[in-house]
Scaffold this motif. Structure first.
Motif, PDB file in Angstrom:
ATOM      1  N   GLU A 103       0.801  -1.225   0.000  1.00  0.00           N
ATOM      2  CA  GLU A 103       0.000   0.000   0.000  1.00  0.00           C
ATOM      3  C   GLU A 103       0.834   1.275   0.000  1.00  0.00           C
ATOM      4  OE1 GLU A 103      -3.274  -0.023  -0.227  1.00  0.00           O
ATOM      5  OE2 GLU A 103      -3.560  -2.196   0.031  1.00  0.00           O
TER       6      GLU A 103
ATOM      7  N   LEU B 160       5.049   5.866   8.119  1.00  0.00           N
ATOM      8  CA  LEU B 160       4.910   4.420   8.279  1.00  0.00           C
ATOM      9  C   LEU B 160       6.298   3.766   8.328  1.00  0.00           C
ATOM     10  CD1 LEU B 160       3.230   1.849   8.409  1.00  0.00           C
ATOM     11  CD2 LEU B 160       2.997   1.923   5.926  1.00  0.00           C
TER      12      LEU B 160
ATOM     13  N   ASN C 232       3.036  10.427   4.688  1.00  0.00           N
ATOM     14  CA  ASN C 232       2.498   9.324   5.480  1.00  0.00           C
ATOM     15  C   ASN C 232       3.287   8.037   5.243  1.00  0.00           C
ATOM     16  OD1 ASN C 232       0.526  10.836   6.754  1.00  0.00           O
ATOM     17  ND2 ASN C 232      -0.870  10.637   5.010  1.00  0.00           N
ATOM     18  N   ARG C 233       3.737   7.843   4.008  1.00  0.00           N
ATOM     19  CA  ARG C 233       4.587   6.668   3.759  1.00  0.00           C
ATOM     20  C   ARG C 233       5.862   6.771   4.601  1.00  0.00           C
ATOM     21  NH1 ARG C 233       4.963   7.011  -1.513  1.00  0.00           N
ATOM     22  NH2 ARG C 233       7.076   7.832  -1.561  1.00  0.00           N
ATOM     23  N   THR C 234       6.426   7.957   4.668  1.00  0.00           N
ATOM     24  CA  THR C 234       7.625   8.170   5.495  1.00  0.00           C
ATOM     25  C   THR C 234       7.332   7.893   6.969  1.00  0.00           C
ATOM     26  OG1 THR C 234       8.447   9.819   3.951  1.00  0.00           O
ATOM     27  CG2 THR C 234       9.358   9.886   6.173  1.00  0.00           C
TER      28      THR C 234
ATOM     29  N   LEU D 227       2.879   2.806  -1.928  1.00  0.00           N
ATOM     30  CA  LEU D 227       2.925   3.732  -3.070  1.00  0.00           C
ATOM     31  C   LEU D 227       1.598   4.443  -3.310  1.00  0.00           C
ATOM     32  CD1 LEU D 227       5.303   1.780  -5.449  1.00  0.00           C
ATOM     33  CD2 LEU D 227       5.793   3.738  -3.964  1.00  0.00           C
ATOM     34  N   LYS D 228       0.527   3.965  -2.672  1.00  0.00           N
ATOM     35  CA  LYS D 228      -0.746   4.691  -2.767  1.00  0.00           C
ATOM     36  C   LYS D 228      -0.800   5.884  -1.814  1.00  0.00           C
ATOM     37  CE  LYS D 228      -3.470   0.462  -3.432  1.00  0.00           C
ATOM     38  NZ  LYS D 228      -4.402  -0.400  -2.689  1.00  0.00           N
ATOM     39  N   MET D 229       0.112   5.902  -0.864  1.00  0.00           N
ATOM     40  CA  MET D 229       0.022   6.910   0.205  1.00  0.00           C
ATOM     41  C   MET D 229       0.685   8.221  -0.197  1.00  0.00           C
ATOM     42  SD  MET D 229       1.118   4.677   3.524  1.00  0.00           S
ATOM     43  CE  MET D 229       0.293   3.133   3.915  1.00  0.00           C
ATOM     44  N   ASP D 230       0.258   9.300   0.442  1.00  0.00           N
ATOM     45  CA  ASP D 230       1.015  10.544   0.361  1.00  0.00           C
ATOM     46  C   ASP D 230       2.402  10.270   0.937  1.00  0.00           C
ATOM     47  OD1 ASP D 230      -1.285  11.665  -0.565  1.00  0.00           O
ATOM     48  OD2 ASP D 230      -1.824  12.612   1.344  1.00  0.00           O
TER      49      ASP D 230
END
Lengths: 220, 220, 220, 220, 220, 220
Positions: free
Chosen positions: B195, B207, B203-205, B197-200
């Motif tokens: 998931e 996570l 937020n990926r950072t 690459l779907k995130m802003d």
């Protein structure tokens, strides 16, 4: 971790607190820390009904604030206390006491909070100054904003060089005692809130599963 | 947690292992557990060069398998051992030994693995039977598949009632000792992989930040 | 906790490193983090003998520095890597990887270090910027100084707007994994070093007893 | 760990609960989980006196059951709730919430329990289905039996394909939060109960000593 | 916990060690603790071949002693050092250093050991004196006996008032760092060894299951 | 750790307790431990008003004693119970129960306490005998003194061979569950109390900072 939460108090509430502050009696801050050599400030005499009204306004504002709840995971909150630093007052470097005696039993101070009432433009100095080893954070908030941070730090209030610093302070026992765990859970909950609906439901469920188990493992 | 990993061995490798198994000498399983009252099976005599070749095939397959690596977080892996259960053989209920003596020092068995070689249609009984309190899991895998699971469980191999059960077993010391933590980290890594690459990116950072710190906290 | 350690390198060593930096080849920082979207800098190509000489100078300086040893409790130190940020380069917000693959086995990154080579007056921007929730630390050191801090933080290097930022970075696995414990032990050791001889010997012995047992409990 | 406890309810109590279930009003299960996308069942409207009577029957049965007490080490038990799954109803895969709001303060859900009321022969599907990684446990109990298991698992109720599934569910906060520790202590207590009197008294005392200290270390 | 282990050395070995002790050179105990104000004894100069022979005798004796192995769970053992207390010598109250520098890397001292060589009837005073708060244990062993105990205690050697105290001392890093856990596991293993065969095999298997998982959880 | 606290009771209080003891009814100690094979003593029948008066005297004395408070960090204290050992009575080796049922909920016994009433010169035998592996502590206190020690030990009361042993016993749940942590904090607090004012204030503040954070980390 440090979280500056905006608009904890409404403009109306800020006004009311300031009016109370202009009327109630303040006493030497050593009243609650008689052995302190560092404390050099004033605090509301809490016996007065108006003083209690001020504490209630601040307490109710924290109780309704979602960011506060999500970041702090509060179990118990000490009644917020209005403090005043007139010119040349300060609170030297200190660690907050780990145990705060309260009427319904001792509270472990996990999180410390400062809710700003005075306009930062109205006083000079008076920064909440947090020592992180050799580096330093200096914090001054807008009226109605609240900074919450681990009670585990060494910190001080720098001397006020002009004007008057007016703040509430409080101490919170968290259901998640460890500050690093608390912050990871807050962050993961934010990721879920902001990104969950973009995910395939199986992965969203798996993320919820991880969050639930981390929360379970860390709370007491 | 239990993870059935498919196609750890290629069809070619399965064939080669079966050929080796048909030629090498097997000895009483009590050779390595002399005090066991539960063990009633055969295991490859590891002194033979062909036996070592079989172990190498299995070991190399685990080393290259991404799911295995992601789920187990291996630190050290005991050399896989080919085991044979002829008709009426079994391995009664037991807990795997916490410490496996190896030439380069004792290994803590965190994860147990069974890599299936025989076709499940070719033998009856012989299920890996895991006792989870009063409930029971019965596991039989396709050739080349591997089940990995916590060494902390009470488990047995049910009696073979016809045919021949041929498997590798191994024990792994993980960099993440606690099975519940290991599984949460595996799951969160999967969510990130599927998931992220779907995130802003912020937020990926965040996570990644949580994953990195959980990994750090739990590894040794 | 953050510790700025002064004079880790001598003026002579700083000079030598700068000379090496002016001669060796630098490559895209993505060489060691191919999947990073945040990394936008240059790093020494470590195959060159002069590059290895630079790493040795920095590594030897850390090994001999008492404050570094007392604060970090190092178990293993990754070879320091010379990094360069030319104008408009930066390293966006990220968490350091928890596990660094090294020739002699993976290293858990507990402590991150930046050893400053360029004069802060010679470049604008390029602050090591650490996010502590909503608050931010911005750090720029004197040549030869080193900032060491927990690898657990979210941090970035701000864009360089003029000049060139030249630093070593390194990662350290500590014998004391938890950053809060590490800092309490450092602090208590400092109190002992500075105040121990003023104490009655029985109390000094009792302090040593507490220090020894905390150290024992926390190290691995 | 999973423990199926037989005869938690007497035949008389099962009958009474079924009679209540036939008379009380059931509401959409989303009443207590408004954000759930997975929940598709009915639950007793707890405002009705008969509904409260049903909960009391189930709660009293748990309180008096020795195996339940020994396995769960209950601190607080949420009031059991009667749930009904009519044809085509189910509860998709989910993790139980870590915190259950109760009138006397939040309860941490350590153990989940399902107390079976309907005869398993009277409905098809509806298995409590627990995902343990790639492996699956499917559980259906006799009337009056109760399955208790860690709230930490990912689980679901499979769709009912005929008949009606009637169960109580409840959540328990344990004095021993960690499920693995709880199970080791349960097992050691069982060994003591079944074998203690065969032992020399010095060894029985030593076993009691280990049990007492494990219990002390793990309880909160 | 304290374990006096009898007959670690044979009479023959005791004799050989005494003969070596009469011939080798002893140096001031401050040689290995230059900052100690408490240490007032003599220790074998370890450069001499005969001194190394003495250490080997003691080390081999520990390696072969089953009680030592079962109680200490040794990972690494510092080379035993022969120490001598002549009349009026002592070692004042101190905590053992948590980290012992050894050629192959630092050793965490979890367990301290004293192996007695001199006959207790041949010297007065010289008791190993362990302070447990306000209470005190005084320990003097037979020749060839060894007392092993947690390195976490505050202890001293009382002044020798006549004769000569001759002992080996050593420090051990255990695979089980926590002394309380180590002792519970030792005790449970003893119960299994002494009572296991009286038990029904299912219960013996369950006891082994608990022991295996405690061992796994506690070792590192 | 063991702490003998002097003068917990005043001479006046000792007298009053002895007078009560001479008048109240004592019952078989098995009243509160019906399954014990080891307990062979008498205890005050707590239904009597005078018995309750005796318990109150002892409880109030603990509440006001500073050393008791500093060493035990009490959360809850079981009502002290007056026990009598006449000639030939004893309490064989046992571990204290980890959980004591009290009217307001179960208490975890972290600390055990014996408050001595009879003059040690007036009875022979009856030593509180604590087994620390193979070593033994034997404890007999002056009237009004109290020994407090971890409930985790195996201990006994040796047979009384003449006279009468009269003591209060109690069990305490501590806010700091782990005995080793509790003792380190007690010791560090003592160092601060005795040496703090000799220190430079910055170092005293740092010591307070360490104490506050250890206290926070360890309390629950």
């Amino acid at each position: 971790m440090f979280q500056m939460i905006k608009n904890v108090l409404t403009p109306q509430e800020i006004l009311e607190v300031r009016q109370i502050a202009s009327r109630v009696k303040f006493v030497d801050g050593k009243a609650t820390n008689p052995h302190s050599h560092a404390k050099n400030n004033l605090q509301m005499d809490i016996g007065q009904p108006e003083a209690q009204r001020a504490s209630q306004i601040a307490g109710a504002a924290m109780a309704r604030n979602e960011t506060f709840q999500n970041f702090v995971f509060p179990k118990r909150i000490a009644s917020p206390l209005l403090c005043r630093y007139d010119k040349e007052m300060n609170y030297g470097s200190h660690a907050d006491s780990p145990v705060i005696p309260l009427p319904n039993g001792p509270l472990r101070s996990d999180v410390s909070g400062t809710l700003f009432i005075a306009d930062p433009a109205s006083y000079e100095g008076g920064e909440l100054t947090v020592h992180l080893g050799t580096e330093v954070l200096r914090i001054k908030g807008e009226p109605g904003s609240m900074i919450v941070y681990p009670s585990t730090t060494l910190h001080e209030v720098a001397p006020v060089t002009s004007g008057q610093r007016l703040v509430f302070i409080t101490f919170i026992e968290s259901t998640i005692a460890d500050p690093a765990s608390r912050e990871l859970l807050f962050t993961l909950n934010e990721v879920h809130a902001l990104e969950g609906l973009k995910m395939d439901w199986q992965n969203r469920t798996r993320l919820q599963y991880v969050i639930a188990n981390l929360h379970r493992n860390w709370m007491s």
